[in-house]
Write a protein that holds these residues in place. Structure first.
Motif, PDB file in Angstrom:
ATOM      1  N   ARG B  93       0.867  -1.164   0.000  1.00  0.00           N
ATOM      2  CA  ARG B  93       0.000   0.000   0.000  1.00  0.00           C
ATOM      3  C   ARG B  93       0.903   1.212   0.000  1.00  0.00           C
ATOM      4  O   ARG B  93       2.098   1.110   0.271  1.00  0.00           O
ATOM      5  CB  ARG B  93      -0.929  -0.001   1.211  1.00  0.00           C
ATOM      6  N   LYS B  94       0.329   2.311  -0.305  1.00  0.00           N
ATOM      7  CA  LYS B  94       1.116   3.532  -0.390  1.00  0.00           C
ATOM      8  C   LYS B  94       1.577   3.910   1.005  1.00  0.00           C
ATOM      9  O   LYS B  94       0.782   4.059   1.925  1.00  0.00           O
ATOM     10  CB  LYS B  94       0.252   4.636  -0.968  1.00  0.00           C
ATOM     11  N   LYS B  95       2.887   4.058   1.141  1.00  0.00           N
ATOM     12  CA  LYS B  95       3.424   4.423   2.448  1.00  0.00           C
ATOM     13  C   LYS B  95       3.541   5.930   2.540  1.00  0.00           C
ATOM     14  O   LYS B  95       3.798   6.612   1.551  1.00  0.00           O
ATOM     15  CB  LYS B  95       4.809   3.805   2.629  1.00  0.00           C
ATOM     16  N   THR B  96       3.393   6.372   3.761  1.00  0.00           N
ATOM     17  CA  THR B  96       3.573   7.802   3.972  1.00  0.00           C
ATOM     18  C   THR B  96       5.067   8.116   3.962  1.00  0.00           C
ATOM     19  O   THR B  96       5.911   7.228   3.998  1.00  0.00           O
ATOM     20  CB  THR B  96       2.979   8.240   5.308  1.00  0.00           C
ATOM     21  N   ARG B  97       5.340   9.395   3.952  1.00  0.00           N
ATOM     22  CA  ARG B  97       6.736   9.803   3.880  1.00  0.00           C
ATOM     23  C   ARG B  97       7.494   9.352   5.122  1.00  0.00           C
ATOM     24  O   ARG B  97       8.623   8.871   5.042  1.00  0.00           O
ATOM     25  CB  ARG B  97       6.791  11.323   3.751  1.00  0.00           C
ATOM     26  N   THR B  98       6.846   9.508   6.252  1.00  0.00           N
ATOM     27  CA  THR B  98       7.512   9.122   7.499  1.00  0.00           C
ATOM     28  C   THR B  98       7.782   7.631   7.538  1.00  0.00           C
ATOM     29  O   THR B  98       8.825   7.193   8.015  1.00  0.00           O
ATOM     30  CB  THR B  98       6.643   9.522   8.690  1.00  0.00           C
ATOM     31  N   GLU B  99       6.855   6.863   7.020  1.00  0.00           N
ATOM     32  CA  GLU B  99       7.069   5.414   7.011  1.00  0.00           C
ATOM     33  C   GLU B  99       8.240   5.043   6.107  1.00  0.00           C
ATOM     34  O   GLU B  99       9.038   4.165   6.439  1.00  0.00           O
ATOM     35  CB  GLU B  99       5.798   4.715   6.534  1.00  0.00           C
ATOM     36  N   ARG B 100       8.319   5.728   4.995  1.00  0.00           N
ATOM     37  CA  ARG B 100       9.449   5.442   4.116  1.00  0.00           C
ATOM     38  C   ARG B 100      10.763   5.813   4.791  1.00  0.00           C
ATOM     39  O   ARG B 100      11.760   5.101   4.669  1.00  0.00           O
ATOM     40  CB  ARG B 100       9.287   6.222   2.801  1.00  0.00           C
ATOM     41  N   GLN B 101      10.726   6.897   5.515  1.00  0.00           N
ATOM     42  CA  GLN B 101      11.952   7.286   6.225  1.00  0.00           C
ATOM     43  C   GLN B 101      12.295   6.293   7.319  1.00  0.00           C
ATOM     44  O   GLN B 101      13.471   6.000   7.558  1.00  0.00           O
ATOM     45  CB  GLN B 101      11.760   8.667   6.826  1.00  0.00           C
TER      46      GLN B 101
END
Lengths: 293, 147
Positions: B93-101
């Motif tokens: 699913r599309k991850k948020t920016r913070t999750e990607r970080q």
């Protein structure tokens, strides 16, 4: 698993340095509403407390207000309900210290009050909230929680005031343990982010979680690249090469070392990516990301 | 950032009381590597050995604190070669920016893959400090060699 011990140990001197209840509320941060003020008032009514133990003793001994008694017992019952689970699953600071401090209160009431007073307090609590778990809390008082107190003296003094804030604050709002735990977790994360911000140079001015994380990531990557570069530099320095390295600035040195390994692509990062066995798993993707953005 | 060492635990570091045990380890390893006069088959081999020594010394220095990253790093170094990465099956699913970080951070900090965010941040702080110390040590060594 004891990660919160780190944070709590660090915050320990601050708490001990502030004997006054009002000062602690200033340091306590969010969540302290009217309930906190109630505790402050009762504390000052019972004489200015000099330490946490005397503070609890004063509050419990004078029985300043009926609501205070009720809240004491409510905490015990609530914690016997939800505290155990939370402590097992990566204990949030607040939840753990709530548990401890409820024990501390019970031990104080067993210790410093007369028997009749303690019984009256228990009876009041039972009348007021009448939870099913009430016998448990009583059993805790009866089974000599004073002994526990000695062992947990260091733990229970960790953050005794902050949990009152939370306990009182949750009367009005979210009562379930999940949102409480979530709040404690968020606080812990932000606290650690603050610690990290202090560690990363130039990160203090950055506002926002995402930007701070960016800074941290970049800093780690730069340090890892530096380790890589420096190991190459040390290799080159130790190698019996003809040209002398003295007095070169880093850029000039970089070119010479690159010439030494001429079968590798020029930038040192690329070199590391191509040749390392395990580090490129760490460095490679991050560098790609940094280069792509 | 200090932790108590429980007495029964095996301590890989022989002298935990010395100030920078892992960094002494690094200097010893560096001396050993430099005395090694074997013909260099591949040019970058020595550099890789130095880097391995650098990371190992960091991990050894942090071992008394029993941080997860140092254990993970030592495990990885002992394995000697890149192991196949464990694939984790995730619901895309599309991850948020913070999750990607966060994922990025997990990749960078050794052993960070299986941590929750709280301990990940804690480990990151410790790892950062050790890494910075290691870098400054290596800079110092390089400077003192070149002088």
């Amino acid at each position: 698993m004891d990660p919160p011990s780190l944070v709590s140990k660090e915050s320990l001197p601050d708490l001990w340095a502030l004997p006054q209840a009002t000062a602690d509320y200033d340091g306590g941060g969010g969540g302290g509403d009217g309930g906190g003020m109630l505790w402050t008032r009762s504390a000052t009514a019972g004489g200015v407390p000099m330490g946490h133990n005397s503070f609890f003793a004063a509050v419990a001994g004078r029985q300043a207000a009926a609501s205070v008694e009720g809240s004491t017992v409510t905490e015990q019952s609530v914690m016997t309900r939800g505290g155990r689970k939370r402590r097992d699953s990566g204990p949030p600071l607040v939840a753990a210290s709530e548990d401890d401090s409820s024990k501390l209160i019970s031990s104080c009431s067993g210790n410093e009050l007369t028997e009749s007073e303690a019984k009256r307090l228990k009876a009041d609590g039972q009348r007021e909230d009448g939870h099913g778990e009430e016998p448990k809390a009583e059993a805790e008082v009866n089974s000599g929680a004073c002994h526990k107190r000695g062992n947990q003296a260091s733990q229970s003094s960790v953050a005794p005031k902050q949990d009152y804030i939370h306990v009182r604050a949750r009367r009005g709002q979210a009562t379930d343990s999940h949102s409480l735990a979530e709040r404690a977790r968020r606080e812990k994360i932000s606290e650690r982010m603050k610690i990290l911000q202090d560690l990363v140079p130039g990160c203090n001015k950055v506002i926002g979680k995402a930007l701070v994380l960016d800074e941290i990531i970049n800093y780690i990557q730069s340090l890892q690249h530096q380790v890589e570069f420096l190991s190459m530099k040390l290799e080159a320095l130790s190698a019996p090469t003809s040209h002398s390295m003295e007095g070169f600035p880093e850029d000039a040195f970089d070119t010479t070392s690159r010439l030494a390994f001429n079968n590798h692509p020029p930038p040192p990062r690329e070199y590391g990516q191509g040749s390392s066995e395990w580090l490129h798993m760490q460095v490679g993707p991050g560098f790609k990301r940094a280069a792509g953005s | 950032m200090h932790r108590e060492i429980s007495p029964g635990n095996p301590n890989p570091n022989p002298n935990p009381n010395s100030p920078m045990p892992g960094f002494c380890y690094f200097l010893h390893a560096l001396a050993r590597i430099q005395q090694d006069v074997a013909p260099q088959r591949s040019p970058g081999k020595k550099g890789r050995r130095i880097r391995r020594a650098a990371y190992a010394s960091m991990a050894v220095a942090a071992a008394p604190r029993r941080m997860a990253w140092s254990r993970a790093l030592l495990r990885r170094l002992r394995r000697r070669s890149a192991s196949p990465r464990r694939k984790t099956i995730t619901v895309t699913r599309k991850k948020t920016r913070t999750e990607r970080q966060e994922d990025e951070l997990r990749r960078l900090v050794p052993g960070g893959r299986r941590m929750d965010l709280c301990s990940l941040l804690e480990e990151t702080g410790d790892y950062l400090q050790c890494l910075a110390a290691q870098v400054s040590l290596m800079q110092w060594v390089a400077r003192s060699i070149s002088e």
